[in-house]
Design a protein around this motif. Structure first.
Motif, PDB file in Angstrom:
ATOM      1  N   LEU A  43     -25.686-101.811 -33.672  1.00 28.81           N
ATOM      2  CA  LEU A  43     -25.690-100.699 -32.717  1.00 28.81           C
ATOM      3  C   LEU A  43     -24.272-100.299 -32.332  1.00 28.81           C
ATOM      4  N   LEU A  44     -23.394-101.283 -32.171  1.00 27.47           N
ATOM      5  CA  LEU A  44     -22.004-100.991 -31.832  1.00 27.47           C
ATOM      6  C   LEU A  44     -21.308-100.245 -32.973  1.00 27.47           C
ATOM      7  N   THR A  45     -21.588-100.641 -34.203  1.00 23.22           N
ATOM      8  CA  THR A  45     -21.008 -99.952 -35.359  1.00 23.22           C
ATOM      9  C   THR A  45     -21.439 -98.493 -35.384  1.00 23.22           C
ATOM     10  N   GLU A  46     -22.732 -98.237 -35.110  1.00 23.56           N
ATOM     11  CA  GLU A  46     -23.233 -96.854 -35.055  1.00 23.56           C
ATOM     12  C   GLU A  46     -22.506 -96.066 -33.966  1.00 23.56           C
ATOM     13  N   GLU A  47     -22.317 -96.684 -32.805  1.00 22.98           N
ATOM     14  CA  GLU A  47     -21.646 -96.007 -31.680  1.00 22.98           C
ATOM     15  C   GLU A  47     -20.200 -95.680 -32.027  1.00 22.98           C
ATOM     16  N   ILE A  48     -19.509 -96.612 -32.656  1.00 26.71           N
ATOM     17  CA  ILE A  48     -18.114 -96.377 -33.039  1.00 26.71           C
ATOM     18  C   ILE A  48     -18.024 -95.247 -34.054  1.00 26.71           C
ATOM     19  N   GLU A  49     -18.879 -95.286 -35.075  1.00 23.72           N
ATOM     20  CA  GLU A  49     -18.861 -94.233 -36.103  1.00 23.72           C
ATOM     21  C   GLU A  49     -19.173 -92.869 -35.502  1.00 23.72           C
ATOM     22  N   ALA A  50     -20.158 -92.805 -34.610  1.00 28.39           N
ATOM     23  CA  ALA A  50     -20.525 -91.535 -33.976  1.00 28.39           C
ATOM     24  C   ALA A  50     -19.384 -91.030 -33.091  1.00 28.39           C
ATOM     25  N   SER A  51     -18.728 -91.937 -32.383  1.00 28.08           N
ATOM     26  CA  SER A  51     -17.648 -91.537 -31.480  1.00 28.08           C
ATOM     27  C   SER A  51     -16.472 -90.962 -32.248  1.00 28.08           C
ATOM     28  N   ILE A  52     -16.092 -91.630 -33.313  1.00 30.49           N
ATOM     29  CA  ILE A  52     -14.945 -91.169 -34.094  1.00 30.49           C
ATOM     30  C   ILE A  52     -15.259 -89.844 -34.773  1.00 30.49           C
ATOM     31  N   ARG A  53     -16.502 -89.687 -35.236  1.00 31.00           N
ATOM     32  CA  ARG A  53     -16.881 -88.485 -35.961  1.00 31.00           C
ATOM     33  C   ARG A  53     -17.069 -87.284 -35.029  1.00 31.00           C
ATOM     34  N   LEU A  54     -17.618 -87.503 -33.835  1.00 32.33           N
ATOM     35  CA  LEU A  54     -18.059 -86.391 -33.008  1.00 32.33           C
ATOM     36  C   LEU A  54     -17.154 -86.036 -31.836  1.00 32.33           C
ATOM     37  N   GLU A  55     -16.322 -86.960 -31.395  1.00 29.60           N
ATOM     38  CA  GLU A  55     -15.594 -86.742 -30.158  1.00 29.60           C
ATOM     39  C   GLU A  55     -14.142 -86.363 -30.411  1.00 29.60           C
ATOM     40  N   ASP A  56     -13.775 -85.152 -30.086  1.00 32.20           N
ATOM     41  CA  ASP A  56     -12.371 -84.752 -30.210  1.00 32.20           C
ATOM     42  C   ASP A  56     -11.477 -85.562 -29.282  1.00 32.20           C
TER      43      ASP A  56
END
Length: 104
Positions: free
Chosen positions: A25-38
């Motif tokens: 779950l943490l890996t998913e959160e990190i990937e989503a954060s880097i991809r989506l958050e300017d």
């Protein structure tokens, strides 16, 4: 967006029975954060070697607004909700960005 960068460090101890699920779950959160958050400049996690169920998460945001926005994103709220029962202890540390930079 302007303002001083926000650096936060969290040290979490995870229930040993859920550690692998938590990591996923943490890996998913990190990937989503880097991809989506300017506003997220950096977000990463490391296990602390001599404590296998402890994880340290370092987050660096462009500014306070970017940090507060991140806390309301759907992927962060999902991660927080799904992992809340897995965390047995949590320590949050606000880090001075200038001090952090001098250690790099």
């Amino acid at each position: 967006m302007s303002g001083k960068p926000v650096v936060r460090m969290a040290e979490l101890e995870i229930d040993p029975g859920t550690i692998e699920t938590y990591r996923a779950l943490l890996t998913e959160e990190i990937e989503a954060s880097i991809r989506l958050e300017d506003g997220v400049l950096s977000l990463n996690a490391v296990s602390i070697r001599d404590h296998p169920n402890r994880i340290r998460i370092l987050e660096v945001y462009a500014n306070k607004e970017a940090y507060e926005t991140h806390l309301q994103t759907p992927h962060f709220l999902k991660y927080k909700n799904e992992t809340s029962g897995m965390v047995t202890s949590l320590t949050l540390i606000d880090v001075d960005p200038i001090a952090m930079h001098s250690k790099l």
